[in-house]
Scaffold this motif. Structure first.
Motif, PDB file in Angstrom:
ATOM      1  N   TYR A   1       0.804  -1.224   0.000  1.00 24.95           N
ATOM      2  CA  TYR A   1       0.000   0.000   0.000  1.00 24.95           C
ATOM      3  C   TYR A   1       0.837   1.274   0.000  1.00 24.95           C
ATOM      4  N   GLU A   2       2.135   1.130   0.242  1.00 17.16           N
ATOM      5  CA  GLU A   2       3.059   2.273   0.331  1.00 17.16           C
ATOM      6  C   GLU A   2       2.653   3.240   1.452  1.00 17.16           C
ATOM      7  N   TYR A   3       2.213   2.646   2.558  1.00 16.32           N
ATOM      8  CA  TYR A   3       1.897   3.398   3.765  1.00 16.32           C
ATOM      9  C   TYR A   3       2.839   2.935   4.886  1.00 16.32           C
ATOM     10  N   SER A   4       3.158   3.835   5.772  1.00 19.88           N
ATOM     11  CA  SER A   4       3.943   3.480   6.954  1.00 19.88           C
ATOM     12  C   SER A   4       3.002   3.228   8.126  1.00 19.88           C
ATOM     13  N   VAL A   5       3.375   2.279   8.975  1.00 19.09           N
ATOM     14  CA  VAL A   5       2.630   2.031  10.213  1.00 19.09           C
ATOM     15  C   VAL A   5       3.336   2.811  11.315  1.00 19.09           C
ATOM     16  N   ILE A   6       2.744   3.924  11.714  1.00 19.70           N
ATOM     17  CA  ILE A   6       3.374   4.805  12.705  1.00 19.70           C
ATOM     18  C   ILE A   6       3.208   4.219  14.106  1.00 19.70           C
ATOM     19  N   ILE A   7       4.323   3.977  14.768  1.00 22.58           N
ATOM     20  CA  ILE A   7       4.299   3.461  16.141  1.00 22.58           C
ATOM     21  C   ILE A   7       4.979   4.479  17.043  1.00 22.58           C
ATOM     22  N   ASN A   8       4.166   5.315  17.706  1.00 21.68           N
ATOM     23  CA  ASN A   8       4.734   6.294  18.628  1.00 21.68           C
ATOM     24  C   ASN A   8       4.987   5.640  19.988  1.00 21.68           C
ATOM     25  N   PHE A   9       5.444   6.428  20.938  1.00 17.05           N
ATOM     26  CA  PHE A   9       5.816   5.882  22.245  1.00 17.05           C
ATOM     27  C   PHE A   9       4.615   5.265  22.959  1.00 17.05           C
ATOM     28  N   GLU A  10       3.455   5.937  22.910  1.00 13.06           N
ATOM     29  CA  GLU A  10       2.269   5.427  23.594  1.00 13.06           C
ATOM     30  C   GLU A  10       1.806   4.093  23.004  1.00 13.06           C
ATOM     31  N   ILE A  11       1.830   3.997  21.669  1.00 13.49           N
ATOM     32  CA  ILE A  11       1.437   2.756  21.015  1.00 13.49           C
ATOM     33  C   ILE A  11       2.420   1.641  21.363  1.00 13.49           C
ATOM     34  N   PHE A  12       3.705   1.955  21.307  1.00 13.82           N
ATOM     35  CA  PHE A  12       4.732   0.962  21.638  1.00 13.82           C
ATOM     36  C   PHE A  12       4.560   0.463  23.071  1.00 13.82           C
TER      37      PHE A  12
END
Length: 238
Positions: free
Chosen positions: A138-149
């Motif tokens: 899909y050429e999308y990034s899966v954003i994983i910020n600190f809260e998600i991590f």
């Protein structure tokens, strides 16, 4: 820590690792495929929504990692524990292990450790495949910020491990524990979904995160005490 590092515990971990490879490898692969299919179907609905900007979609894809942890660990963990603990009681294999002089807490720690390890590795593997699939297809990034991590990789797995330890205890002391093996993953997943939905609406406070961690520690501690007080005759009586 000494219990985890001693020779008997390492022997149990090695034995159960071989048993998981022999009897549960297909189920492990099936779990990865099933969770990936579910996640990709959900991601496809999100990514085809033209009303959302790309940045919002990438953040929501990051939140979806939380669902992977609450699907992989409880369902796979309950199945592994059923085979490593309950079925071992049924065929009297646990009798032989306890008859060697091994205490029940050493045996329990070894079985729980390998269950935690395998389920977490499956969760990480599924997440990595999902991440690169979304990026490549899909050429999308899966954003994983600190809260998600923090939530997806630490809090939810740690809480799931706590309930898995309690489930493992029921497999040892209750004559017909299958109902718990069915209820636990479903209840935990539904509860986790609700948490994830609320998490998207509002990031949890540090106090809420601390409470979840304390609850997980308390569950593990209580289970450890219960197992330590359980007699060998209770485990072998079925």
């Amino acid at each position: 820590m000494s219990k985890i590092c001693n020779f008997q515990t390492k022997a149990v971990i090695w034995k159960e690792a071989i048993e998981i490879k022999r009897s549960s490898l297909i189920y492990i692969i099936g779990t990865i495929i099933f969770v990936l299919v579910m996640q990709i179907m959900a991601a496809n609905q999100l990514l085809t929504n033209n009303d959302l900007p790309k940045a919002s979609k990438e953040i929501l894809l990051g939140y979806s990692i939380i669902y992977i942890s609450i699907m992989c660990i409880p369902f796979l963990g309950s199945t592994l524990l059923s085979r490593l603990m309950y079925e071992e009681r049924l065929d009297s294999a646990v009798h032989v292990l306890l008859a060697t002089g091994m205490d029940q807490i050493t045996l329990w720690i070894g079985k729980m450790f390998i269950t935690y390890f395998v389920t977490y590795i499956v969760f990480i593997t599924t997440t990595v495949i999902y991440y690169f699939y979304i990026y490549i297809m899909y050429e999308y990034s899966v954003i994983i910020n600190f809260e998600i991590f923090l939530t997806a990789f630490i809090i939810m797995p740690f809480l799931a491990f706590g309930f898995l330890s309690l489930l493992g205890y029921t497999y040892w002391v209750i004559k017909n524990p299958q109902i718990f093996g069915m209820i636990f993953p479903i209840a935990f997943t539904i509860g986790g979904w609700n948490v994830a939905i609320k998490y998207i609406e509002r990031t949890p406070t540090a106090l809420a995160i601390a409470i979840v961690i304390v609850v997980a520690v308390v569950i593990n501690t209580i289970t450890y005490i219960l197992v330590k007080k359980t007699s060998k005759s209770q485990i072998t009586n079925i």
